[in-house]
Scaffold this motif. Structure first.
Motif, mmCIF file in Angstrom:
data_model
loop_
_atom_site.group_PDB
_atom_site.id
_atom_site.type_symbol
_atom_site.label_atom_id
_atom_site.label_comp_id
_atom_site.label_asym_id
_atom_site.label_seq_id
_atom_site.Cartn_x
_atom_site.Cartn_y
_atom_site.Cartn_z
ATOM 1 N N PRO A 158 22.347 20.343 -66.147
ATOM 2 C CA PRO A 158 23.584 19.859 -65.518
ATOM 3 C C PRO A 158 23.499 19.641 -64.014
ATOM 4 O O PRO A 158 24.243 18.818 -63.473
ATOM 5 N N THR A 159 22.597 20.339 -63.326
ATOM 6 C CA THR A 159 22.496 20.158 -61.878
ATOM 7 C C THR A 159 21.370 19.191 -61.504
ATOM 8 O O THR A 159 21.050 19.051 -60.322
ATOM 9 N N TYR A 160 20.780 18.521 -62.499
ATOM 10 C CA TYR A 160 19.749 17.517 -62.231
ATOM 11 C C TYR A 160 20.165 16.220 -62.904
ATOM 12 O O TYR A 160 20.385 16.185 -64.117
ATOM 13 N N THR A 161 20.328 15.152 -62.145
ATOM 14 C CA THR A 161 20.716 13.820 -62.618
ATOM 15 C C THR A 161 22.189 13.755 -63.026
ATOM 16 O O THR A 161 22.894 12.812 -62.669
ATOM 17 N N VAL A 162 22.652 14.758 -63.764
ATOM 18 C CA VAL A 162 24.027 14.760 -64.272
ATOM 19 C C VAL A 162 25.047 14.903 -63.147
ATOM 20 O O VAL A 162 26.155 14.359 -63.234
ATOM 21 N N GLY A 163 24.695 15.641 -62.107
ATOM 22 C CA GLY A 163 25.576 15.754 -60.946
ATOM 23 C C GLY A 163 26.665 16.803 -61.044
ATOM 24 O O GLY A 163 27.666 16.739 -60.325
ATOM 25 N N ALA A 164 26.503 17.787 -61.935
ATOM 26 C CA ALA A 164 27.523 18.832 -62.075
ATOM 27 C C ALA A 164 27.402 19.853 -60.942
ATOM 28 O O ALA A 164 26.298 20.241 -60.552
ATOM 29 N N SER A 165 28.538 20.297 -60.448
ATOM 30 C CA SER A 165 28.583 21.343 -59.429
ATOM 31 C C SER A 165 28.688 22.702 -60.099
ATOM 32 O O SER A 165 28.905 22.810 -61.314
ATOM 33 N N PHE A 166 28.568 23.771 -59.317
ATOM 34 C CA PHE A 166 28.750 25.109 -59.880
ATOM 35 C C PHE A 166 30.173 25.271 -60.416
ATOM 36 O O PHE A 166 30.384 25.933 -61.441
#
Length: 320
Positions: A203-211
């Motif tokens: 989720p924190t790579y390519t997908v752009g999700a934050s914590f």
């Protein structure tokens, strides 16, 4: 974020623990071949290595074709193995994109996971404007960008058709390489149509999700899969141990697990990647129950396999 970690020490005591914890591990993100991309191992070799290590299941993912037939072939060829081979389908251009016919066929022949577009996702193509992502052995046609939303931000009708098939066959839905802004409406509609198991990969790579996104997704029961290849030594390593602990704290141990995302040349094998991750988790102070959850139990639930009893994880979450 700390820098990438080095290879973990291998004492006899640590290796004994690693051997034990490999039993029952599940890899839902194995990039074995044959493939148009350079691969270190083929599906059979990856399966045999997983079986030798005592792993419970391994899911084959290819960006261009459904892998269920290979899983079915391996079940017939090795009927006595406790390790279960699992197929999947990725909704890229090669299978017609958001194609419910491709989904239905894949789920009838050994498939249990449906991935939204990866190599063909508009978000993936945007991310790759400075570097080549998912390079093939020889040049291929450039992908046509796929989005799941209309210009007004609504889901395309064909997305609903795909979700209905996923729900009908009780499969797991992965968000693939969609952007987090696309994942929210996708998962809302997936739940409405009866899809029970939802996964966001790396989720924190390519997908752009934050914590904050991870916390909200976990609160909604979404499974968060983190790629081992990004945390252990190899050509895809890009995160350090601080990031590992941060994503697990944000997404909770209750909803997080690791898949290898390995099988490429010049990288560890999927089994080697799992072993290195377990060493890393042991050296970071994770308990054996916590490691089993992150490397097997949660993945079992995410793919719809009968799971072992869930264990308490408050110790880690209170300590971090």
């Amino acid at each position: 974020m700390s820098g990438p970690a080095t290879a973990q020490p291998r004492t006899a005591e640590i290796e004994a623990h690693v051997d034990i914890l490999m039993h029952g591990a599940i890899d839902l993100h194995c990039h074995s071949g044959p493939s148009t991309m350079p691969r270190l191992v083929d599906h059979q070799a990856a399966f045999e290595q997983a079986a030798a290590a005592g792993m419970r299941a391994i899911l084959f993912k290819d960006h261009y074709y459904p892998t269920g037939p290979f899983a079915e072939m391996l079940k017939e060829r090795f009927p006595g193995r406790a390790t279960e081979p699992i197929g999947s389908v990725v909704l890229n251009n090669a299978v017609g994109g958001l194609n419910p016919y491709a989904v239905e066929h894949a789920l009838k022949v050994g498939g249990r996971m449906v991935w939204m577009p990866t190599q063909s996702a508009a978000n993936h193509i945007r991310e790759g404007h400075r570097k080549v992502l998912l390079a093939t052995k020889t040049p291929m046609r450039k992908p046509t960008a796929i989005t799941i939303l209309t210009p007004h931000g609504e889901l395309l009708p064909e997305v609903g058709e795909v979700l209905d098939v996923v729900a009908q066959y009780d499969a797991t839905l992965s968000s693939g390489h969609l952007h987090i802004s696309e994942i929210w409406p996708l998962f809302d509609e997936a739940r409405r149509r009866g899809v029970k198991r939802l996964v966001v990969n790396h989720p924190t790579y390519t997908v752009g999700a934050s914590f904050a996104d991870l916390k909200e997704l976990a609160g909604q029961g979404v499974w968060l899969e983190h790629s081992i290849c990004m945390f252990v030594p190899g050509r895809f390593q890009c995160f350090g141990t601080a990031h590992l602990q941060d994503v697990l704290k944000a997404g909770t141990l209750a909803q997080s697990f690791f898949g290898s995302d390995l099988g490429q040349i010049n990288n560890p094998t999927p089994v080697e990647g799992f072993r290195e991750l377990i060493r890393l988790l042991l050296n970071l102070g994770f308990s054996q129950d916590e490691i089993r959850r992150l490397t097997g139990d949660n993945a079992a639930e995410a793919i719809g396999l009968a799971s072992n009893a869930r264990v308490a994880v408050q110790t880690f979450e209170q300590a971090v």
